[in-house]
Design an enzyme around this catalytic site. Structure first.
Site, PDB file in Angstrom:
ATOM      1  N   ASN A  17      40.025  16.212 -40.914  1.00 22.03           N
ATOM      2  CA  ASN A  17      40.397  15.555 -39.648  1.00 22.03           C
ATOM      3  C   ASN A  17      39.175  15.349 -38.758  1.00 22.03           C
ATOM      4  OD1 ASN A  17      43.354  14.967 -39.187  1.00 22.03           O
ATOM      5  ND2 ASN A  17      43.496  17.041 -40.024  1.00 22.03           N
ATOM      6  N   ILE A  90      45.583  31.381 -32.831  1.00 23.62           N
ATOM      7  CA  ILE A  90      46.390  31.075 -31.649  1.00 23.62           C
ATOM      8  C   ILE A  90      45.553  31.420 -30.419  1.00 23.62           C
ATOM      9  CG2 ILE A  90      48.509  31.626 -30.407  1.00 23.62           C
ATOM     10  CD1 ILE A  90      49.702  32.376 -33.171  1.00 23.62           C
ATOM     11  N   LEU A  91      45.259  30.402 -29.616  1.00 25.02           N
ATOM     12  CA  LEU A  91      44.397  30.619 -28.448  1.00 25.02           C
ATOM     13  C   LEU A  91      45.125  31.476 -27.417  1.00 25.02           C
ATOM     14  CD1 LEU A  91      42.967  27.004 -28.103  1.00 25.02           C
ATOM     15  CD2 LEU A  91      41.648  29.062 -28.680  1.00 25.02           C
ATOM     16  N   HIS A 107      49.615  19.198 -35.886  1.00 18.42           N
ATOM     17  CA  HIS A 107      50.440  20.129 -36.671  1.00 18.42           C
ATOM     18  C   HIS A 107      51.146  19.339 -37.773  1.00 18.42           C
ATOM     19  CE1 HIS A 107      52.865  23.623 -37.543  1.00 18.42           C
ATOM     20  NE2 HIS A 107      53.911  22.825 -37.617  1.00 18.42           N
ATOM     21  N   ASP A 143      52.901  26.024 -31.286  1.00 18.24           N
ATOM     22  CA  ASP A 143      53.345  24.674 -31.670  1.00 18.24           C
ATOM     23  C   ASP A 143      54.519  24.177 -30.826  1.00 18.24           C
ATOM     24  OD1 ASP A 143      51.417  24.669 -33.715  1.00 18.24           O
ATOM     25  OD2 ASP A 143      52.785  25.657 -35.092  1.00 18.24           O
ATOM     26  N   GLU A 172      47.462  11.969 -40.985  1.00 10.90           N
ATOM     27  CA  GLU A 172      46.848  12.697 -39.860  1.00 10.90           C
ATOM     28  C   GLU A 172      45.514  12.060 -39.482  1.00 10.90           C
ATOM     29  OE1 GLU A 172      46.501  16.963 -40.328  1.00 10.90           O
ATOM     30  OE2 GLU A 172      48.379  17.067 -41.423  1.00 10.90           O
TER      31      GLU A 172
END
Ligand code: GRF
Length: 210
Positions: A17, A90-91, A107, A143, A172
């Protein structure tokens, strides 16, 4: 035309990506200023380096909820948008709060279906006829932030999780650069906690099927 939007891209892995984001920079009016990774050996870092983009890696530390060094790097590069492109952590909330409505994630499912991992297998196991990918704002819940855009693929009878993942990933690579362009061209705006697209309230995800 709006001035170039400076962005920071966060990765943990292959970086396909990221590669597509870089390839679309000129067309879509943004610039990748820095690539940040929690993995020193993330393959995608080579893509950044070969494009002369600054790279910053850090060790994930559960205690460091502010990710202070990361914040400093984003600010030093004057990035207005953080793009999570295969960033597998996960921030923490304090970090997210430091960049309200300025962090987006891609996602591989049609959210709100299948947050978390193994999305392709879950779609197959549930006999879904369609599947896809979503770009959404990042908030403290996994998410679960406001959805911006989606791309939809058909799930055929002979599809397995690997082939479905490839099919989705291919899409994506268009969806994420296009969605960044909605920021760089100022087509997305927040008014009083509501998201607007081209000055109209966004009531359903923007669809890009290419
Ligand atoms: C993509 O499927 C993305 O949706 C997910 O992680 C994968 C990253 O792939 N969050 P790549 O590193 O961009 O190739």
């Amino acid at each position: 035309m709006s001035p170039l939007l400076n962005i920071a891209v966060f990765i943990s892995g292959t970086g396909s990506n990221l590669s597509s984001i870089i390839d679309h920079q000129c067309q879509y009016n943004y610039k990748v200023k820095v690539v940040i990774s929690n993995k020193k050996d993330a393959k995608g870092l080579a893509i950044a380096r070969s494009n002369d983009i600054d790279v910053f890696t850090f060790d994930w530390d559960e205690e460091d909820v502010n990710l202070f060094a990361v914040q400093q790097i984003v600010k030093k590069h004057q990035c207005e948008l953080i793009v999570l492109a295969g960033f597998m952590k996960i921030l923490p909330e304090p970090f997210i709060n430091a960049f309200t409505n300025r962090i987006i994630n891609i996602h591989p499912s049609l959210l709100p279906k299948y947050p978390g991992l193994n999305t392709h297998q879950r779609a197959i196991d549930n006999n879904d006829h369609i599947h896809g990918a979503t770009v959404h704002f990042v908030n403290a819940e996994l998410d679960a932030g406001t959805v911006i855009s989606q791309t939809i693929v058909d799930v055929d009878n002979e599809t397995n999780a690997q082939s479905l993942a490839q099919k989705v990933l291919f899409r994506e690579h268009s969806l994420l650069p296009y969605t960044i362009s909605l920021f760089s061209n100022k087509r997305l705006k927040w008014y009083n906690n509501d998201l607007y697209f081209d000055d109209l309230p966004l009531t359903q995800p923007i669809k890009l099927n290419e």
